[in-house]
Design a protein around this motif. Structure first.
Motif, PDB file in Angstrom:
ATOM      1  N   ARG A   1      17.482  16.611  -1.749  1.00  0.00           N
ATOM      2  CA  ARG A   1      19.158  16.573  -0.398  1.00  0.00           C
ATOM      3  C   ARG A   1      19.410  17.323   0.214  1.00  0.00           C
ATOM      4  NH1 ARG A   1      22.121  12.447  -0.455  1.00  0.00           N
ATOM      5  NH2 ARG A   1      20.555  11.305  -1.529  1.00  0.00           N
ATOM      6  N   ASP A   2      19.308  19.180  -0.520  1.00  0.00           N
ATOM      7  CA  ASP A   2      19.919  19.171   0.644  1.00  0.00           C
ATOM      8  C   ASP A   2      18.969  19.664   1.986  1.00  0.00           C
ATOM      9  OD1 ASP A   2      21.550  20.829  -1.431  1.00  0.00           O
ATOM     10  OD2 ASP A   2      20.107  22.202  -2.423  1.00  0.00           O
ATOM     11  N   ALA A   3      17.459  19.707   2.039  1.00  0.00           N
ATOM     12  CA  ALA A   3      16.746  19.221   2.729  1.00  0.00           C
ATOM     13  C   ALA A   3      17.341  18.764   3.679  1.00  0.00           C
ATOM     14  CB  ALA A   3      15.409  19.298   2.787  1.00  0.00           C
ATOM     15  N   TYR A   4      17.177  17.085   3.128  1.00  0.00           N
ATOM     16  CA  TYR A   4      17.768  15.875   3.695  1.00  0.00           C
ATOM     17  C   TYR A   4      19.277  16.553   4.717  1.00  0.00           C
ATOM     18  CZ  TYR A   4      19.913  11.554   4.956  1.00  0.00           C
ATOM     19  OH  TYR A   4      20.183  10.494   5.851  1.00  0.00           O
ATOM     20  N   LEU A   5      19.790  16.783   4.316  1.00  0.00           N
ATOM     21  CA  LEU A   5      21.641  17.477   5.020  1.00  0.00           C
ATOM     22  C   LEU A   5      21.415  18.049   5.812  1.00  0.00           C
ATOM     23  CD1 LEU A   5      23.917  17.758   1.667  1.00  0.00           C
ATOM     24  CD2 LEU A   5      22.994  15.310   3.771  1.00  0.00           C
TER      25      LEU A   5
ATOM     26  N   GLU B   1       9.531  21.419   1.740  1.00  0.00           N
ATOM     27  CA  GLU B   1      10.919  20.002   1.920  1.00  0.00           C
ATOM     28  C   GLU B   1      10.204  18.874   2.589  1.00  0.00           C
ATOM     29  OE1 GLU B   1      13.396  22.331   4.297  1.00  0.00           O
ATOM     30  OE2 GLU B   1      14.185  23.351   2.192  1.00  0.00           O
ATOM     31  N   ILE B   2       8.412  18.155   2.593  1.00  0.00           N
ATOM     32  CA  ILE B   2       8.723  16.760   2.864  1.00  0.00           C
ATOM     33  C   ILE B   2       7.494  16.960   1.942  1.00  0.00           C
ATOM     34  CG2 ILE B   2       7.195  15.665   4.889  1.00  0.00           C
ATOM     35  CD1 ILE B   2       8.286  17.269   7.005  1.00  0.00           C
TER      36      ILE B   2
ATOM     37  N   SER C   1      18.380   7.693   5.846  1.00  0.00           N
ATOM     38  CA  SER C   1      18.024   6.756   5.016  1.00  0.00           C
ATOM     39  C   SER C   1      18.799   7.957   3.602  1.00  0.00           C
ATOM     40  CB  SER C   1      17.194   5.910   4.878  1.00  0.00           C
ATOM     41  OG  SER C   1      17.086   5.000   3.609  1.00  0.00           O
ATOM     42  N   PRO C   2      19.732   7.980   2.974  1.00  0.00           N
ATOM     43  CA  PRO C   2      19.710   8.865   2.341  1.00  0.00           C
ATOM     44  C   PRO C   2      19.197   8.278   1.748  1.00  0.00           C
ATOM     45  CG  PRO C   2      21.998   7.803   2.904  1.00  0.00           C
ATOM     46  CD  PRO C   2      20.912   7.360   3.984  1.00  0.00           C
ATOM     47  N   GLU C   3      19.718   6.962   0.974  1.00  0.00           N
ATOM     48  CA  GLU C   3      19.115   6.539  -0.507  1.00  0.00           C
ATOM     49  C   GLU C   3      17.512   6.793  -0.934  1.00  0.00           C
ATOM     50  OE1 GLU C   3      20.402   4.568   2.106  1.00  0.00           O
ATOM     51  OE2 GLU C   3      22.492   3.959   1.317  1.00  0.00           O
TER      52      GLU C   3
END
Length: 330
Positions: free
Chosen positions: A260-264, A304-305, A274-276
């Motif tokens: 989630r850190d990478a997403y944010l 991270e990917i 798409s946060p889910e």
């Protein structure tokens, strides 16, 4: 006022300039009322003859208000508009004779048969009984309703009722004419929606000019020669589907992040979120060199990917990039 037969063909089937409309006011006799809400904000529209123009936007974007003004059902606070060459205020009656309007819900008498509905509409427009019967038969055949002509409309599927509604709108309107279809596939199942799309294509092929409002991205993509993205009462972008997709990127690189850190950290660069599933979509030209450069820049350590997918840009991407809201999906 010149008749359509003597009037020169106008440059556009529909043209509007600076349409503004607000609802609510400060009240009367000094009493404070609700603050005015601006629904249309200097809207400009030009719809070419024989084309399908889609006004795309979420609920509340101002689509129905625009149609109501152009169809002479309400007036704008400011701005001007002409339909079929007639001013929507000064030549209201002429506009109404030149158009067909279909709203979000079928306006047919469900206790009558399809045939009776059309004959009734024809008689109301002044046709004789024989002429009304002929016109009804003609439209029933054209819209694929002949087999169900003597069945009560309440037994029709949603798509059949919408086709009957369109046919009723054509009874007294000159063809090819100007059609306003205000979210005509609302509430229809996928099969009925496909059937109605075929009807809309048929109208355009016969030379009709169609203004279609919709909140369905696929509908605009499949039907429209030109699309305007309506956001908070004004046009955010306009062009063909290909033109609009090209404005944000030819392709989109979807990345599934491992945390989630990478997403944010990356969410501000994305046109799809798409946060889910921790998935972000980034614009790219689709070339191997650009995709490789993006991956190296975003995740130089390769941690991270989790995976990625490359695909063509969609109207979803356009709407996310150019407006403040996302319309519904099919």
């Amino acid at each position: 006022m010149p008749s359509p037969s003597t009037q020169e063909t106008p440059p556009y089937a529909i043209e509007a300039y600076g349409l503004t409309k607000s609802y609510g006011n400060q009240g009367r006799q000094g009493k404070r009322g609700k603050p005015a809400v601006r629904v249309l904000d200097h809207l400009d529209l030009r719809v070419a003859h024989g084309s399908v123009f889609a006004l795309l936007g979420p609920n509340g974007a101002g689509k129905t208000t625009a149609v109501r003004i152009l169809a002479t059902l309400t007036t704008a606070d400011s701005g001007t508009a002409r339909v079929a060459g007639y001013d929507v205020v000064a030549d209201r009656s002429a506009v109404r004779r030149a158009i067909s309007l279909t709203g979000q819900f079928a306006a047919v008498d469900e206790t009558q048969t399809g045939e009776e509905n059309l004959r009734m509409m024809a008689r109301l427009t002044g046709l004789s009984r024989p002429a009304a019967r002929h016109r009804a038969d003609e439209l029933l055949e054209r819209f694929g309703l002949t087999a169900a002509a003597r069945r009560p409309a309440r037994t029709y599927s949603g798509g059949m009722r919408r086709r009957l509604d369109l046919a009723a709108g054509l009874v007294g309107s000159p063809e090819p004419g100007v059609f306003f279809l205000d979210e005509p596939t609302t509430g229809l199942d996928p099969r009925s929606r496909q059937e109605l799309w075929e009807v809309v294509r048929g109208l355009a092929e016969r030379g009709a000019s169609v203004l279609l409002t919709t909140q369905y991205l696929e509908e605009a993509d499949r039907l429209a020669d030109r699309i305007a993205l309506l956001d908070k009462g004004s046009i955010a972008a306009e062009g063909s589907a290909a033109d609009l997709k090209g404005r944000v990127a030819g392709h989109r690189l979807d990345l599934v992040l491992t945390s989630r850190d990478a997403y944010l950290r990356l969410t501000g660069r994305a046109v799809h979120h798409s946060p889910e599933t921790l998935t972000l979509g980034l614009p790219t030209d689709g070339s191997a060199a650009h995709v490789r450069a993006l991956l190296d820049e975003i995740d130089p350590a390769g941690t991270e990917i989790g995976r990625f997918t490359l695909h063509s840009a969609t109207l979803d991407d356009v709407f996310l990039a150019l407006t403040s809201e996302v319309p519904a999906h099919v």
